[in-house]
Write a protein that holds these residues in place. Structure first.
Motif, mmCIF file in Angstrom:
data_model
loop_
_atom_site.group_PDB
_atom_site.id
_atom_site.type_symbol
_atom_site.label_atom_id
_atom_site.label_comp_id
_atom_site.label_asym_id
_atom_site.label_seq_id
_atom_site.Cartn_x
_atom_site.Cartn_y
_atom_site.Cartn_z
ATOM 1 N N THR A 474 0.841 -1.210 0.000
ATOM 2 C CA THR A 474 0.000 0.000 0.000
ATOM 3 C C THR A 474 0.869 1.250 0.000
ATOM 4 O O THR A 474 0.515 2.265 -0.626
ATOM 5 N N HIS A 477 2.322 1.472 -3.483
ATOM 6 C CA HIS A 477 1.324 1.968 -4.441
ATOM 7 C C HIS A 477 1.387 3.483 -4.562
ATOM 8 O O HIS A 477 1.376 4.028 -5.682
ATOM 9 N N SER A 633 -4.192 -0.964 -8.437
ATOM 10 C CA SER A 633 -2.899 -1.022 -7.757
ATOM 11 C C SER A 633 -2.150 -2.285 -8.171
ATOM 12 O O SER A 633 -2.327 -3.346 -7.566
#
Length: 704
Positions: A474, A477, A633
């Protein structure tokens, strides 16, 4: 080079909790009083005055009597003390055989068969070490004779009962043992323990307990004042394992808990520690095959009554976790399979996707809730099972609500980051603070079962690796979206490597197989984010690198003093002595057994089938949910693939087998689905506003 490694190991021994506070070699006298079947809930000032008085003079703790099987009979308990390593006779497991008197001593019948037939090649290690040091051994009762016999099966002095003991008996022998079998004898029928947890009614058990207490009192009155006393409940009394009593009266240790470096707990010890403690207290060097370490006094217990309550509650907690385990994992399997079936039907109809997202986050929040519930005193309640189940469910719902309530909910990866971040942070914090949350956790381990006592368990490893990789992706990303792909790769490598070292470091995570599995997962994730291809050759090289890293860590652990080593260092010793093959074979058998586990395999099959079918047929299986998540993503796809790589390899190199992969899937796939639902919804909303086809729909069209 070796000098450098030794110096480094000495530095590490200062940083790691070791044996600095362990029982020191005093060159004194020691007697072991074994009372198989004794639990802390048995003790009271009125019913067991001698045991109660001894507890007030001693450091006290719980004894995990796990040897080889599910329960430990008295024969196996005494045999383990003899060998200094977990041992089992393998047949007719009940009471030890009656010794055959020989001059002043005795011979244990069939002792040679323990090595030749039963494969217990370490039997007699304690007595042999004592004789090699010129010491005499005194045994009182059959179990004591088995514990102190040398490799030929002989003890120097033998008495059939504590009633025959006098202070003069200890004049020649500084190492002694007393078998008090009055409590366990009524349970043994046909040479075996019963299958039931409790086969005696309360009155009969109380009567047997009073006889055992009286015999302990007789033995204690015959002891000289300078003798160190160890008392241990060396075995189970039925078909259900329990934590047993451990006491040590030696020096000024009263009012403290009793633990050992082997468990990294200040109030829990294991059977092989008894062997090491007897050798240490008499100043005899322990053979290299002895895996136990000397007992050591820990923190203050608050008095006998408080300690008894705390230790009895620990057994209650362990029993609750053990009893709940099968039902819990069955429930998790049913919920997971039901979730995938319902999600499959709803996503095909493009209906109820919001509910799918909520359910996915709730399921993903369940694992970490099993650890967080240990922040509450659930095992002290009148209904521990109800308190445990309610606590886990409540925390899971709360975490899912938090994931969906904050400003991060607007991002497809926001709720995923919250759940993954909390899971990673809880497990990392637990590793750094002594793993109090994994102990007596339904997704952790318990001293009652005795498979692990500290560090990163196999299921926690799967959750830790998956959550760390998803959390790292994350972050990656956001970095790749800003054109900082190199920094994103570095973030994955640094976060993953830090977590890997934390999980594998001796005395912290101490997870052997986890390092081997984590390295390929990190490498695969980093390569995919960097836009590089992953080949079978590269994957094999990553696995080999994991093996090299963990063996290097294990070798550094092996260079420390034996009493400070973890099972990583002891494994290196077993490799050098040729005993590692037996350990590997036992773990391989355990791993293969999990492949037929009815609680774990449905999770693996359902999640893997859903994931593969959804990727191959996104229009038919998931309405483009997973492709939408990965298109939003690509880093998420990399993280999920890396987590699954770690899960598959972890399944192959850990004795928990399918449990590792099933928990990686149980966390990773629902979180990916939750992100995909939001990404798909955002794409559909954009389509409605601009009249353009959402990206996920385009992807579906291209697959038709």
């Amino acid at each position: 080079m070796r000098r450098t490694l030794v110096a480094f190991a000495l530095v590490l021994s200062v940083l790691w909790p070791g044996a600095a506070h362990a029982a020191t070699q005093t060159g004194g006298r020691v007697v072991l009083i074994g009372v198989p079947g004794l639990r802390w809930s048995d003790l009271s000032a009125g019913e067991t005055p001698n045991l109660w008085r001894l507890a007030g003079q001693s450091a006290v703790g719980s004894l995990s009597v796990r040897t080889v099987g599910r329960v430990t009979c008295p024969y196996d308990g005494w045999l383990t003390v003899s060998a200094g390593v977990r041992s089992a006779v393998g047949h007719g497991c009940g009471l030890p055989p009656e010794p055959v008197p020989e001059a002043a001593g005795a011979v244990v019948p069939g002792h040679g068969d323990l090595m030749r037939v039963s494969g217990q090649k370490n039997a007699g290690a304690l007595g042999e070490a004592a004789h090699a040091a010129g010491e005499c051994t005194l045994a009182v009762g059959p179990g004591a004779a088995l514990a102190l016999a040398d490799r030929s099966g002989r003890v120097d002095r033998y008495l059939p009962s504590p009633d025959r003991l006098t202070p003069d008996a200890f004049a020649a022998c500084r190492m002694a043992a007393v078998d008090v079998d009055d409590l366990i004898r009524p349970y043994v029928t046909g040479g075996r323990l019963p299958e039931a947890d409790e086969s005696l009614d309360p009155q009969r058990r109380a009567a047997a307990l009073r006889l055992a207490d009286a015999k302990v009192g007789t033995a204690l009155r015959a002891l000289p004042q300078d003798v160190s006393v160890l008392l241990a409940g060396l075995g189970d009394h039925g078909g259900v394992p329990h934590l047993r009593v451990a006491m040590m009266r030696s020096g000024d240790v009263s009012g403290r808990f009793l633990g050992a470096a082997s468990t990294h707990r200040e109030d829990v010890t294991i059977l092989p520690d008894v062997t090491a403690t007897m050798l240490a207290l008499t100043g005899v060097t322990a053979p290299p095959t002895v895996i136990g370490v000397p007992w050591r006094a820990g923190g203050h217990s608050g008095g006998v009554e408080a300690a008894r309550t705390e230790l009895a509650n620990a057994d209650v907690a362990g029993q609750t976790i053990r009893d709940m385990g099968g039902v819990f994992f069955t429930t998790v399997a049913v919920l997971q399979v039901l979730f995938y079936v319902v999600a499959f039907l709803l996503m095909r109809r493009r209906r109820g996707l919001g509910g799918v997202r909520v359910a996915a986050l709730a399921l993903a929040s369940l694992p970490v809730s099993t650890y967080l519930v240990n922040l509450t005193p659930w095992h002290h309640s009148g209904a521990p099972l109800l308190a445990l189940v309610g606590g886990i469910a409540g925390i899971a719902v709360l975490l899912a609500a938090v994931a969906l309530a904050g400003p991060w909910r607007r991002s497809p990866l926001g709720p995923l980051a919250v759940v993954a971040g909390v899971t990673a942070a809880v497990l990392a914090g637990d590793l750094l603070t002594g793993t109090t949350l994994q102990l007596n956790s339904v997704m952790g381990y318990t001293a009652v079962v005795g498979a692990r006592y500290y560090g990163l368990g196999n299921i926690p490893f799967a959750l830790f690796a998956t959550s760390v990789l998803l959390l790292a992706t994350t972050i990656a990303h956001r970095l790749t979206a800003r054109g900082r792909r190199g920094v994103a790769v570095a973030v994955v490598a640094v976060l993953g490597s830090t977590a890997m070292i934390l999980g594998g470091w001796p005395g912290v995570g101490s997870d052997f197989g986890g390092v081997i599995a984590f390295v390929p997962g990190i490498a695969v994730t980093a390569l995919l984010i960097a836009g590089r291809r992953v080949s079978i050759v590269k994957l094999g090289a990553f696995c080999a690198a994991g093996g090299v890293i963990v063996m290097a860590i294990a070798y550094l652990d092996y260079l420390r003093p034996p009493a400070s080593q973890t099972h990583l260092g002891r494994f290196v010793g077993q490799v050098l002595t040729g005993e590692a093959a037996e350990v590997i074979g036992r773990k391989l058998g355990a791993m293969l057994g999990t492949l037929l586990n009815p609680n774990l395999m449905p999770i693996v099959i359902a999640a893997a089938a859903f994931l593969v079918y959804a990727l191959l047929h996104p229009d038919a299986a998931s309405a483009g949910v997973l492709p939408a998540a990965f298109e939003h993503s690509p880093a998420l796809r990399a993280g999920l693939v890396g987590a699954l790589v770690s899960g598959v390899i972890g399944m192959l190199v850990n004795d928990s087998g399918a449990a590792v992969l099933s928990m990686a899937l149980a966390l990773g796939v629902p979180l990916a689905l939750s992100a995909g639902v939001k990404a798909l919804g955002d794409g559909a909303a954009g389509y409605e506003e601009t009249g353009q086809e959402p990206a996920s729909s385009s992807l579906v069209s291209r697959n038709n």
